[in-house]
Design a protein around this motif. Structure first.
Motif, PDB file in Angstrom:
ATOM      1  N   LYS A 129     -33.792  36.740  17.541  1.00 48.89           N
ATOM      2  CA  LYS A 129     -33.349  36.236  18.766  1.00 48.89           C
ATOM      3  C   LYS A 129     -32.852  37.530  19.718  1.00 48.89           C
ATOM      4  N   GLN A 130     -33.839  37.915  20.655  1.00 48.16           N
ATOM      5  CA  GLN A 130     -33.675  39.008  21.448  1.00 48.16           C
ATOM      6  C   GLN A 130     -32.909  38.640  22.810  1.00 48.16           C
ATOM      7  N   PRO A 131     -31.989  39.363  23.183  1.00 44.98           N
ATOM      8  CA  PRO A 131     -31.496  38.900  24.636  1.00 44.98           C
ATOM      9  C   PRO A 131     -32.410  39.034  25.760  1.00 44.98           C
ATOM     10  N   TYR A 132     -32.397  38.181  26.578  1.00 40.12           N
ATOM     11  CA  TYR A 132     -33.391  38.317  27.758  1.00 40.12           C
ATOM     12  C   TYR A 132     -32.782  37.717  29.027  1.00 40.12           C
ATOM     13  N   ASP A 133     -33.394  37.968  30.071  1.00 45.63           N
ATOM     14  CA  ASP A 133     -32.966  37.727  31.366  1.00 45.63           C
ATOM     15  C   ASP A 133     -33.945  36.624  31.963  1.00 45.63           C
ATOM     16  N   VAL A 134     -33.471  35.584  32.713  1.00 39.39           N
ATOM     17  CA  VAL A 134     -34.485  34.847  33.569  1.00 39.39           C
ATOM     18  C   VAL A 134     -34.535  35.413  35.025  1.00 39.39           C
ATOM     19  N   THR A 144     -33.762  38.996  41.403  1.00 44.43           N
ATOM     20  CA  THR A 144     -32.355  38.726  40.953  1.00 44.43           C
ATOM     21  C   THR A 144     -32.253  38.227  39.475  1.00 44.43           C
ATOM     22  N   VAL A 145     -31.391  38.363  38.850  1.00 44.31           N
ATOM     23  CA  VAL A 145     -31.052  37.791  37.522  1.00 44.31           C
ATOM     24  C   VAL A 145     -30.461  36.416  37.838  1.00 44.31           C
ATOM     25  N   PHE A 146     -31.194  35.375  37.415  1.00 44.18           N
ATOM     26  CA  PHE A 146     -30.571  34.064  37.548  1.00 44.18           C
ATOM     27  C   PHE A 146     -29.686  33.602  36.391  1.00 44.18           C
ATOM     28  N   SER A 147     -30.242  33.940  34.977  1.00 43.70           N
ATOM     29  CA  SER A 147     -29.457  33.575  33.965  1.00 43.70           C
ATOM     30  C   SER A 147     -29.586  34.995  32.736  1.00 43.70           C
ATOM     31  N   ARG A 148     -28.635  34.936  31.914  1.00 41.99           N
ATOM     32  CA  ARG A 148     -28.775  35.788  30.819  1.00 41.99           C
ATOM     33  C   ARG A 148     -28.791  34.710  29.468  1.00 41.99           C
ATOM     34  N   HIS A 149     -29.698  35.238  28.313  1.00 38.74           N
ATOM     35  CA  HIS A 149     -29.433  34.250  27.422  1.00 38.74           C
ATOM     36  C   HIS A 149     -29.616  35.517  26.219  1.00 38.74           C
TER      37      HIS A 149
END
Length: 149
Positions: A129-134, A144-149
């Motif tokens: 599982k890689q961290p990623y941004d929406v 802009t970053v909407f969310s981070r996972h």
């Protein structure tokens, strides 16, 4: 008696609309997904959306370039599939929870994108599982970053 039934029926309808609208869930939202016929992770992402209350129509194309260009998807934002829902563009493996939030909050953006195909995002599940941004993007190139996972 007819008037009583009409009042009760109207009240039941209003209650149903109120309950559905109050959840923040877009259970009747139609999502159109544009994908190629050979992409398995796109199929998995569609299943993820359906499991989270979306009604999905899939349109398979040989080439998605025209769809991406028409919706303002740059190479920087691009992924393997493009979708539309209620006037917004969804690019890539955006989690359904973020789409529900988008539809509830209605920000002034063109859409959301998860660039590339990060492992662990919906449709790309696996042992890693890689961290990623929406990313929320607008028609003028703003991001802009909407969310981070």
């Amino acid at each position: 008696m007819r008037r009583f039934r009409a009042v009760i029926g109207g009240t039941a309808l209003a209650l149903a609309v109120s309950v559905a609208g109050g959840t923040g869930m877009a259970s009747a939202a139609d999502v159109t997904v544009y994908k190629t016929s050979t992409c398995g992770c796109c199929v998995a992402w569609v299943r993820h959306l359906e499991a989270n209350g979306f009604q999905v129509a899939v349109k398979e194309l040989d080439d998605l370039t025209a769809v991406k260009q028409a919706h303002g998807i740059t190479r920087e934002l691009a992924s393997c599939h493009t979708a539309t829902v209620e006037g917004y563009v969804i690019e890539g493996h955006v989690p359904a929870s973020d789409i529900h939030r988008l539809l509830k909050e209605r920000p002034q953006v063109a859409g959301l994108a998860v660039p590339g195909m990060p492992m662990g995002s919906p449709g790309m599940e696996g042992p890693v599982k890689q961290p990623y941004d929406v990313i929320a993007f607008d028609k003028n190139g703003g991001k802009t970053v909407f969310s981070r996972h």
